[in-house]
Scaffold this active site. Structure first.
Site, PDB file in Angstrom:
ATOM      1  N   SER A 199      -5.646   6.562   3.403  1.00 46.80           N
ATOM      2  CA  SER A 199      -6.679   6.691   2.365  1.00 46.80           C
ATOM      3  C   SER A 199      -8.106   6.601   2.881  1.00 46.80           C
ATOM      4  O   SER A 199      -9.044   6.938   2.157  1.00 46.80           O
ATOM      5  CB  SER A 199      -6.491   5.613   1.308  1.00 46.80           C
ATOM      6  OG  SER A 199      -5.630   6.083   0.324  1.00 46.80           O
ATOM      7  N   LYS A 203     -10.163   9.613   2.586  1.00 46.16           N
ATOM      8  CA  LYS A 203     -10.754   9.991   1.299  1.00 46.16           C
ATOM      9  C   LYS A 203     -12.283   9.827   1.300  1.00 46.16           C
ATOM     10  O   LYS A 203     -12.979  10.441   0.499  1.00 46.16           O
ATOM     11  CB  LYS A 203     -10.125   9.159   0.171  1.00 46.16           C
ATOM     12  CG  LYS A 203      -8.622   9.421   0.020  1.00 46.16           C
ATOM     13  CD  LYS A 203      -7.941   8.450  -0.945  1.00 46.16           C
ATOM     14  CE  LYS A 203      -6.441   8.693  -0.996  1.00 46.16           C
ATOM     15  NZ  LYS A 203      -5.713   7.703  -1.812  1.00 46.16           N
ATOM     16  N   TYR A 228      -3.888  17.647   1.499  1.00 44.50           N
ATOM     17  CA  TYR A 228      -4.110  16.217   1.232  1.00 44.50           C
ATOM     18  C   TYR A 228      -3.300  15.354   2.212  1.00 44.50           C
ATOM     19  O   TYR A 228      -3.823  14.424   2.828  1.00 44.50           O
ATOM     20  CB  TYR A 228      -3.730  15.926  -0.229  1.00 44.50           C
ATOM     21  CG  TYR A 228      -3.636  14.461  -0.569  1.00 44.50           C
ATOM     22  CD1 TYR A 228      -4.785  13.689  -0.747  1.00 44.50           C
ATOM     23  CD2 TYR A 228      -2.402  13.838  -0.712  1.00 44.50           C
ATOM     24  CE1 TYR A 228      -4.695  12.337  -1.050  1.00 44.50           C
ATOM     25  CE2 TYR A 228      -2.310  12.485  -1.017  1.00 44.50           C
ATOM     26  CZ  TYR A 228      -3.450  11.744  -1.180  1.00 44.50           C
ATOM     27  OH  TYR A 228      -3.360  10.402  -1.469  1.00 44.50           O
ATOM     28  N   TYR A 234      -8.175  -0.060  -4.058  1.00 47.72           N
ATOM     29  CA  TYR A 234      -7.184   0.073  -5.138  1.00 47.72           C
ATOM     30  C   TYR A 234      -7.471  -0.980  -6.217  1.00 47.72           C
ATOM     31  O   TYR A 234      -8.628  -1.253  -6.521  1.00 47.72           O
ATOM     32  CB  TYR A 234      -5.743  -0.047  -4.592  1.00 47.72           C
ATOM     33  CG  TYR A 234      -5.519   0.678  -3.293  1.00 47.72           C
ATOM     34  CD1 TYR A 234      -5.664   2.053  -3.216  1.00 47.72           C
ATOM     35  CD2 TYR A 234      -5.179   0.003  -2.130  1.00 47.72           C
ATOM     36  CE1 TYR A 234      -5.468   2.732  -2.022  1.00 47.72           C
ATOM     37  CE2 TYR A 234      -4.971   0.669  -0.930  1.00 47.72           C
ATOM     38  CZ  TYR A 234      -5.127   2.030  -0.884  1.00 47.72           C
ATOM     39  OH  TYR A 234      -4.940   2.688   0.294  1.00 47.72           O
ATOM     40  N   VAL A 239      -3.135   2.683   3.609  1.00 46.80           N
ATOM     41  CA  VAL A 239      -1.835   2.021   3.747  1.00 46.80           C
ATOM     42  C   VAL A 239      -1.297   2.046   5.182  1.00 46.80           C
ATOM     43  O   VAL A 239      -0.278   1.414   5.466  1.00 46.80           O
ATOM     44  CB  VAL A 239      -0.761   2.583   2.769  1.00 46.80           C
ATOM     45  CG1 VAL A 239      -1.131   2.314   1.329  1.00 46.80           C
ATOM     46  CG2 VAL A 239      -0.503   4.053   3.007  1.00 46.80           C
TER      47      VAL A 239
HETATM   48  N1  GLU Z   1      -1.099   9.564   1.752  1.00 50.47           N
HETATM   49  C1  GLU Z   1      -0.953   8.378   0.984  1.00 50.47           C
HETATM   50  C2  GLU Z   1      -0.398   8.712  -0.377  1.00 50.47           C
HETATM   51  O1  GLU Z   1      -0.884   9.627  -0.986  1.00 50.47           O
HETATM   52  C3  GLU Z   1      -2.253   7.632   0.896  1.00 50.47           C
HETATM   53  C4  GLU Z   1      -1.959   6.262   0.541  1.00 50.47           C
HETATM   54  C5  GLU Z   1      -3.096   5.314   0.804  1.00 50.47           C
HETATM   55  O2  GLU Z   1      -3.487   5.037   1.924  1.00 50.47           O
HETATM   56  O3  GLU Z   1      -3.538   4.807  -0.231  1.00 50.47           O
HETATM   57  O4  GLU Z   1       0.491   8.085  -0.862  1.00 50.47           O
END
Ligand code: GLU
Length: 307
Positions: free
Chosen positions: A63, A66, A191, A243, A261
């Site tokens: 993430s 992002k 993604y 989160y 994660v």
């Molecule tokens: N590629 C992961 C997913 O979409 C990202 C998760 C993350 O790091 O929050 O589940």
């Protein structure tokens, strides 16, 4: 105290915590990492770097990617982007479907999965294909980090594609509400690829310096985003970067930051430095358990919090 001594002290203090938490297991390719690793790196505005432990061990940034995609989308669409993705904390887990249903397919923010998938969709449109969008994302990371060797782990990307049913559901739901322009599969492939980019803590700390300096990289002197947009990204990192534990991270660490994660966290000290930590065992909210503790110790020992 010298920064390198602060890092050594933190390394010693977090050592007893290694072994707590759990590595991400939702895809097999992430489940196989050694949970006992810890690394931390700092890059100062003048390019000086410090690191301890596994700070040069590459890991899946997940993430954290992002932040880069949101920067590119904000650059491309400016305020138009807020029609498709809001800027409020979600208070929900990173992959929650429920809120998206009752909020008519507009994700709360760009750092939960739904928001990042919409951002990715906007980049596929802007750059006119999934391949071009991914190439731009990767070359932007090269530009931010000053390192063109950074690449993607195709095994992780493929594994995410094979197991990412919840992300498929999020994309499908947004498509049904009309907040999705391209094909679901092509966007998800892009993604998952950007989530599967591999970097180490040293590279990550270097790559986030533009956010510590109003959008301009202090080493290359390139303006990567304007200062208003940099302010906005930092605000979202503070309120939404972890989160449903974003409030707790702000409370304990007091810096804009983003976790993934894969066990990485980056944090920005405005005007001074960027920091990255890596420790793959996660707490219940999906944030690196030891990484969060290390950053809390860092701001407590140095006073480098924004508050
Ligand atoms: N590629 C992961 C997913 O979409 C990202 C998760 C993350 O790091 O929050 O589940």
């Amino acid at each position: 105290m010298e920064l390198k001594d602060v890092l050594s002290e933190i390394h010693q203090e977090v050592a007893p915590l290694l072994g707590q938490g759990k590595v991400a297991t939702y895809i097999p390719a992430l489940a196989n990492v050694d949970p006992m690793q810890f690394g931390m790196a700092i890059t100062l505005n003048n390019g000086q770097q410090f690191g301890v432990g596994s700070y040069q061990t590459a890991f899946s940034i997940q993430s954290i990617s992002k932040v880069f995609t949101y920067t590119l989308a904000l650059r491309a669409y400016q305020d138009g982007l807020y029609k498709r993705v809001w800027r409020e904390p979600s208070g929900n887990p990173f992959n929650s479907l429920v809120q998206l249903e009752y909020e008519a397919g507009i994700p709360r923010n760009p750092f939960i999965n739904a928001g990042a998938i919409v951002v990715c969709d906007s980049l596929v449109s802007h750059f006119s294909s999934e391949t071009k969008a991914f190439d731009k994302i990767l070359s932007f990371i090269h530009e931010c980090s000053g390192d063109s060797n950074i690449t993607v782990d195709e095994v992780v990307a493929q594994s995410e594609m094979e197991h990412g049913y919840r992300n498929l559901a999020l994309a499908g739901l947004m498509k049904s509400f009309g907040n999705f322009d391209n094909g679901i599969i092509e966007v998800l492939k892009t993604y998952f690829k950007h989530c599967s980019i591999v970097m180490n803590a040293q590279q990550l700390s270097r790559s986030m310096l533009y956010l510590a300096n109003d959008g301009t990289d202090p080493i290359s002197k390139k303006q990567l985003i304007n200062s208003t947009q940099a302010k906005r990204i930092n605000s979202l990192l503070l309120t939404c970067g972890h989160y449903d534990a974003s409030g707790d991270f702000a409370f304990r660490v007091g810096l804009p930051g983003k976790s993934g994660v894969g066990g990485g966290i980056v944090a920005v000290v405005p005007g001074v430095m960027a920091i990255a930590v890596y420790s793959p065992a996660l707490n219940e909210s999906g944030n690196s358990l030891v990484g969060t503790k290390a950053l809390e110790l860092f701001t407590t020992k140095t006073g480098y919090s924004i508050f």
